[in-house]
Design a protein around this motif. Sequence first.
Motif, PDB file in Angstrom:
ATOM      1  N   THR A   1      18.726   7.549  -3.599  1.00  9.47           N
ATOM      2  CA  THR A   1      18.592   8.943  -3.163  1.00  9.47           C
ATOM      3  C   THR A   1      18.219   9.850  -4.326  1.00  9.47           C
ATOM      4  O   THR A   1      17.271  10.646  -4.237  1.00  9.47           O
ATOM      5  N   LEU A   2      18.938   9.746  -5.412  1.00 10.04           N
ATOM      6  CA  LEU A   2      18.666  10.594  -6.566  1.00 10.04           C
ATOM      7  C   LEU A   2      17.326  10.232  -7.202  1.00 10.04           C
ATOM      8  O   LEU A   2      16.578  11.112  -7.659  1.00 10.04           O
ATOM      9  N   ARG A   3      17.002   8.940  -7.230  1.00  8.08           N
ATOM     10  CA  ARG A   3      15.725   8.510  -7.813  1.00  8.08           C
ATOM     11  C   ARG A   3      14.546   9.101  -7.044  1.00  8.08           C
ATOM     12  O   ARG A   3      13.585   9.588  -7.637  1.00  8.08           O
ATOM     13  N   LEU A   4      14.612   9.072  -5.716  1.00  8.53           N
ATOM     14  CA  LEU A   4      13.522   9.590  -4.895  1.00  8.53           C
ATOM     15  C   LEU A   4      13.438  11.111  -4.963  1.00  8.53           C
ATOM     16  O   LEU A   4      12.350  11.684  -4.990  1.00  8.53           O
ATOM     17  N   LEU A   5      14.585  11.768  -4.980  1.00  6.86           N
ATOM     18  CA  LEU A   5      14.590  13.234  -5.035  1.00  6.86           C
ATOM     19  C   LEU A   5      14.054  13.747  -6.365  1.00  6.86           C
ATOM     20  O   LEU A   5      13.386  14.787  -6.416  1.00  6.86           O
ATOM     21  N   SER A   6      14.328  13.038  -7.435  1.00  4.15           N
ATOM     22  CA  SER A   6      13.928  13.517  -8.764  1.00  4.15           C
ATOM     23  C   SER A   6      12.602  12.923  -9.227  1.00  4.15           C
ATOM     24  O   SER A   6      12.169  13.168 -10.358  1.00  4.15           O
ATOM     25  N   ARG A   7      11.930  12.177  -8.376  1.00  2.00           N
ATOM     26  CA  ARG A   7      10.647  11.575  -8.738  1.00  2.00           C
ATOM     27  C   ARG A   7       9.633  12.676  -9.054  1.00  2.00           C
ATOM     28  O   ARG A   7       9.451  13.618  -8.264  1.00  2.00           O
ATOM     29  N   SER A   8       8.956  12.547 -10.162  1.00  2.00           N
ATOM     30  CA  SER A   8       8.038  13.609 -10.591  1.00  2.00           C
ATOM     31  C   SER A   8       6.737  13.569  -9.794  1.00  2.00           C
ATOM     32  O   SER A   8       6.324  12.523  -9.279  1.00  2.00           O
ATOM     33  N   GLU A   9       6.087  14.730  -9.726  1.00  2.00           N
ATOM     34  CA  GLU A   9       4.804  14.811  -9.048  1.00  2.00           C
ATOM     35  C   GLU A   9       3.770  13.918  -9.726  1.00  2.00           C
ATOM     36  O   GLU A   9       2.922  13.305  -9.069  1.00  2.00           O
ATOM     37  N   ALA A  10       3.849  13.803 -11.061  1.00  2.00           N
ATOM     38  CA  ALA A  10       2.910  12.957 -11.804  1.00  2.00           C
ATOM     39  C   ALA A  10       3.073  11.490 -11.416  1.00  2.00           C
ATOM     40  O   ALA A  10       2.085  10.759 -11.256  1.00  2.00           O
ATOM     41  N   ALA A  11       4.325  11.045 -11.250  1.00  2.00           N
ATOM     42  CA  ALA A  11       4.569   9.658 -10.860  1.00  2.00           C
ATOM     43  C   ALA A  11       4.063   9.389  -9.451  1.00  2.00           C
ATOM     44  O   ALA A  11       3.517   8.306  -9.158  1.00  2.00           O
ATOM     45  N   ILE A  12       4.228  10.367  -8.555  1.00  2.00           N
ATOM     46  CA  ILE A  12       3.759  10.200  -7.177  1.00  2.00           C
ATOM     47  C   ILE A  12       2.234  10.173  -7.148  1.00  2.00           C
ATOM     48  O   ILE A  12       1.628   9.385  -6.414  1.00  2.00           O
ATOM     49  N   LEU A  13       1.603  11.017  -7.959  1.00  2.42           N
ATOM     50  CA  LEU A  13       0.142  11.033  -8.025  1.00  2.42           C
ATOM     51  C   LEU A  13      -0.393   9.699  -8.539  1.00  2.42           C
ATOM     52  O   LEU A  13      -1.393   9.179  -8.016  1.00  2.42           O
ATOM     53  N   ALA A  14       0.263   9.126  -9.534  1.00  2.64           N
ATOM     54  CA  ALA A  14      -0.171   7.829 -10.053  1.00  2.64           C
ATOM     55  C   ALA A  14      -0.083   6.761  -8.971  1.00  2.64           C
ATOM     56  O   ALA A  14      -0.978   5.917  -8.833  1.00  2.64           O
ATOM     57  N   CYS A  15       0.985   6.791  -8.190  1.00  3.01           N
ATOM     58  CA  CYS A  15       1.135   5.869  -7.061  1.00  3.01           C
ATOM     59  C   CYS A  15       0.004   6.077  -6.057  1.00  3.01           C
ATOM     60  O   CYS A  15      -0.604   5.110  -5.569  1.00  3.01           O
ATOM     61  N   ALA A  16      -0.284   7.333  -5.746  1.00  2.00           N
ATOM     62  CA  ALA A  16      -1.328   7.653  -4.771  1.00  2.00           C
ATOM     63  C   ALA A  16      -2.687   7.136  -5.234  1.00  2.00           C
ATOM     64  O   ALA A  16      -3.462   6.581  -4.437  1.00  2.00           O
ATOM     65  N   GLU A  17      -2.979   7.298  -6.510  1.00  7.93           N
ATOM     66  CA  GLU A  17      -4.278   6.854  -7.029  1.00  7.93           C
ATOM     67  C   GLU A  17      -4.384   5.337  -7.038  1.00  7.93           C
ATOM     68  O   GLU A  17      -5.486   4.787  -6.893  1.00  7.93           O
ATOM     69  N   ARG A  18      -3.254   4.646  -7.184  1.00  7.85           N
ATOM     70  CA  ARG A  18      -3.289   3.182  -7.140  1.00  7.85           C
ATOM     71  C   ARG A  18      -3.586   2.657  -5.743  1.00  7.85           C
ATOM     72  O   ARG A  18      -4.311   1.677  -5.569  1.00  7.85           O
ATOM     73  N   VAL A  19      -3.009   3.290  -4.725  1.00 10.91           N
ATOM     74  CA  VAL A  19      -3.165   2.760  -3.363  1.00 10.91           C
ATOM     75  C   VAL A  19      -4.385   3.321  -2.649  1.00 10.91           C
ATOM     76  O   VAL A  19      -4.843   2.731  -1.661  1.00 10.91           O
ATOM     77  N   LEU A  20      -4.942   4.436  -3.134  1.00  8.33           N
ATOM     78  CA  LEU A  20      -6.023   5.114  -2.412  1.00  8.33           C
ATOM     79  C   LEU A  20      -7.224   4.206  -2.111  1.00  8.33           C
ATOM     80  O   LEU A  20      -7.706   4.200  -0.962  1.00  8.33           O
ATOM     81  N   PRO A  21      -7.781   3.451  -3.071  1.00  6.72           N
ATOM     82  CA  PRO A  21      -8.962   2.638  -2.754  1.00  6.72           C
ATOM     83  C   PRO A  21      -8.721   1.645  -1.622  1.00  6.72           C
ATOM     84  O   PRO A  21      -9.573   1.483  -0.734  1.00  6.72           O
ATOM     85  N   THR A  22      -7.552   0.984  -1.633  1.00  9.17           N
ATOM     86  CA  THR A  22      -7.261   0.008  -0.587  1.00  9.17           C
ATOM     87  C   THR A  22      -7.031   0.686   0.752  1.00  9.17           C
ATOM     88  O   THR A  22      -7.437   0.174   1.795  1.00  9.17           O
ATOM     89  N   VAL A  23      -6.390   1.838   0.738  1.00  2.00           N
ATOM     90  CA  VAL A  23      -6.159   2.575   1.984  1.00  2.00           C
ATOM     91  C   VAL A  23      -7.497   2.988   2.589  1.00  2.00           C
ATOM     92  O   VAL A  23      -7.706   2.876   3.807  1.00  2.00           O
ATOM     93  N   LYS A  24      -8.415   3.453   1.753  1.00  2.00           N
ATOM     94  CA  LYS A  24      -9.737   3.824   2.262  1.00  2.00           C
ATOM     95  C   LYS A  24     -10.441   2.639   2.889  1.00  2.00           C
ATOM     96  O   LYS A  24     -11.080   2.761   3.952  1.00  2.00           O
ATOM     97  N   ARG A  25     -10.334   1.484   2.248  1.00  2.44           N
ATOM     98  CA  ARG A  25     -10.977   0.287   2.782  1.00  2.44           C
ATOM     99  C   ARG A  25     -10.339  -0.142   4.095  1.00  2.44           C
ATOM    100  O   ARG A  25     -11.023  -0.498   5.058  1.00  2.44           O
TER     101      ARG A  25
END
Length: 475
Positions: free
Chosen positions: A357-381
Amino acid sequence: MKNDPCVASRLPVRPPSVNSLLSCAQVVPLISRFGRRFVVAQLRAVLNDARTRHAKGDDAAVFAEASLLSHLVRRLERKAHPALRPVFNLTGTVLHTNMGRALLPHSAIAAVSTAARDASNLEYDLTTGARGDRDDLIVELLRELTGAEAATVVNNNAAAVLLMANTLALRKEVVVSRGELVEIGGAFRVPDVMRRAGAKLREVGTTNRTHSTDFEEALTSHTALVLKVHTSNYAIQGFTSTVSAAQLATIAHAAGLPLAVDLGSGTCIDLADFGLPHEPTVQEALAAGADLVTFSGDKLLGGPQAGIMVGRHELIARIKRNPLKRALRCDKMTLAALEAVLRLYRYPERLCEELPTLRLLSRSEAAILACAERVLPTVKRALATRADVTLEPCQSQIGSGALPVERLPSIALVLRPPVRGKGEGRALKCLEQELRELPVPIIGRIERGALRLDLRCLEDEGGFIDQLMLLVRQA
């Protein structure tokens, strides 16, 4: 097919028998997997469904062996799935009531497994060899964490408030500010809890403004308890006035009455230390003079569903003697998980790493963006024929009644079906349904003409991609 006499003449006029279908090669492995009795029962249900459809106008094709066996396989597979299933919570609400609220840490999961598998000292005192009290498993940890004299636990916070009111204010009055008569999930309201507890609710003040004098003038010989409810699932702004817990404690104690504080999703740490908005803590309520504090286990605490009560020893002892306590008590697996979670609080420097709970609540926007950029190409495909996919900033929320007006910056995968204008809404709902019907459903939120998948709670990137790639194979 209905109009082709040649085809119609080859169709069965009545369904085949159960025995003939059981002898089909396709059914033999089903019997081995699901058991003969269950397969027979489901086969009969399939045949009955076919008869009903035929009676309503479907042609005799519903009785074809291949059609019946296909329905049987789908029915068996559907019933083989557990009703309670894992999902990807990409709604943007971290503590989502409909999705199980807090995720348990590994230590709690291991503790639950051990409690479920082995006999334990649930109510057995290993020192004396006599019968023990199951509350003893967590009381010392709660006292250590909160500084309270005593503690007890029931199955959720609503139960804690009900038990407290029934014990301390049966057929007497509980005084509470009108602005704190909250409704929690499922249309469950504080006045209803009080009524079921056998207590009489005495409202004071107005919706937006309540003063100390309102409480002082309401206290009579019929008053048994002063209650402050943390308005954790809404906020009143503008011309407002509330009475603090410290002020209420002074008023209540001067009249010889206890003060109870219902913190709801109460936390035992200062969230500001982790870059989050401050939320009133259990320790602060006790330090302000509260005699009892109730809060949930599966919200900001990050544990299993439970209702925790801490406070004065004499009041906790009275509550534990109430016969309702047994009806509302926690089972061994809940207590095992709760103990494991409470132990994590002894090491605050590791809490953000170990408590989901605390890990997810305190997750930084930068860390979430890095995750998003990793999965984006496969999601598009994976969604190439179904949606245009982009990344956009969004706002997550804590959920479960905690900090209702505060938002956490996050990043979302934004899915827009290629259909525009007429049919756009239907295409969007179909896309949402496709993701919801995956083996591990992906749950987002439809907002402003798009399906948004907030990635704050996405940690299993590989599992997420695997689910989306199933859509490719289905295309």
